[in-house]
Design an enzyme around this catalytic site. Structure first.
Site, PDB file in Angstrom:
ATOM      1  N   ASP A 186       0.838  -1.196   0.000  1.00 12.95           N
ATOM      2  CA  ASP A 186       0.000   0.000   0.000  1.00 12.95           C
ATOM      3  C   ASP A 186       0.878   1.252   0.000  1.00 12.95           C
ATOM      4  OD1 ASP A 186      -2.255   1.522   0.031  1.00 12.95           O
ATOM      5  OD2 ASP A 186      -2.946   0.908   2.012  1.00 12.95           O
ATOM      6  N   HIS A 205      -7.989  -0.240  -9.586  1.00 14.23           N
ATOM      7  CA  HIS A 205      -7.985   0.683  -8.449  1.00 14.23           C
ATOM      8  C   HIS A 205      -6.886   1.730  -8.579  1.00 14.23           C
ATOM      9  CE1 HIS A 205      -8.088   2.183  -4.342  1.00 14.23           C
ATOM     10  NE2 HIS A 205      -6.812   1.892  -4.224  1.00 14.23           N
TER      11      HIS A 205
END
Length: 317
Positions: free
Chosen positions: A147, A226
């Site tokens: 992330d 995404h």
């Protein structure tokens, strides 16, 4: 020159996210104002026990309480988090006057800062949400992917993306040295996510799972990954970065798994555009497929004032 709060402290091993509403009395406003002005000193007094633990605390202030609490013109873009209703999920808007983003390499340091803040805030606030985050292996979320890969790198790049400079304030002097911050708490359906193949997961995220290599974008008009939907450009084609400091949280014994999304930006519209692209879709109707497995349960917007503005809050009390 306005000093900045430590928004660029970087990903830590532990973090605590606290969101409060302030009780609507003059005495509560005055008490909270005094506590907020002392947050840098509180953090300093705790951090001296282990300077290598890198304890920091960022304070954000919501639009509903800004006028009474700060007594300065509100930053131009500051407003409540706007609900974004898509076909699959809704980016909910939830209450919050104050955000504390506490970071450290040691969980006990975060705990101690939270304890001292609560002692001083007393009964003047109502807790809306408390979440304890942790670093998961090599900065991965609980979906198994790294992330924050798209974060700006380097002090100058982070400042350009996050901190509002004097040259960019457009007469909005209160905003100089500050930053907008948006938070969302997502809960994951890991059972459904794990039922997907690795290739299916990678197509949704837009990166390979094992080595974090970016995959090619889909053609225009097709379902976007995404990472593509979260990339924001203006009308001139200039890309606008934000600084994410997301943290996993959860408890396997209770079946709770989640990601605490937190994004700092000098332009609030950038994060809001990201929400629109994810929840409504780009093109509309093709929402971010990560929302098939992740549900937002909170959503709030705050402004992080400069350190000078924060410490001056108690001057008139």
């Amino acid at each position: 020159m306005s000093q900045c709060q430590p928004v660029d402290a970087g990903l830590s091993r532990s973090a605590t996210f606290l969101v409060f509403s302030i009780l609507p009395t003059d005495s509560s406003i005055q008490s909270v104002r005094s506590v907020l002005s002392n947050v840098p000193d509180i953090a300093k007094n705790i951090s001296i026990r282990d300077v290598n633990a890198n304890l920091t605390c960022v304070v954000g202030i919501g639009s509903q309480v800004w006028d009474r609490l700060v007594r300065l013109p509100r930053p131009a873009e500051l407003h409540p988090f706007p609900e974004v209703r898509g076909a699959k999920q809704t980016a909910v808007s939830t209450p919050g006057d104050i955000l504390f983003h506490i970071r450290s390499e040691r969980r006990d340091m975060c705990f101690e800062l939270e304890r001292q803040l609560m002692d001083q805030l007393g009964g003047n606030v109502r807790l809306e949400d408390q979440t304890v985050g942790f670093r998961y292996f090599d900065a991965r979320d609980l979906l198994g992917f790294v992330d924050g890969t798209a974060n700006p790198v380097g002090t100058a790049a982070i400042s350009d993306a996050v901190i509002i400079p004097e040259s960019d304030n457009g007469g909005d002097a209160t905003a100089v040295g500050g930053s907008y911050v948006v938070i969302q708490k997502y809960l994951h359906n890991l059972k459904a996510w794990k039922a997907l193949s690795t290739e299916q997961q990678e197509a949704i995220i837009g990166r390979t799972k094992s080595d974090n290599i970016e995959l090619d974008d889909a053609d225009d008009g097709q379902q976007q990954a995404h990472k593509t939907l979260a990339t924001i450009e203006d009308a001139a084609g200039n890309e606008h970065d934000v600084l994410r400091d997301n943290m996993p949280f959860g408890s396997p014994s209770t079946g709770q798994f989640g990601t605490y999304f937190i994004a700092y930006s000098r332009k609030l519209w950038v994060v809001e555009k990201m929400m629109e692209r994810m929840f409504i879709g780009h093109p509309p109707g093709l929402h971010d497929r990560i929302l098939d497995f992740s549900t937002p349960v909170t959503g709030s917007t705050f402004f992080v004032p400069s350190l000078n503005t924060l410490t001056a809050l108690g001057d008139d009390d």
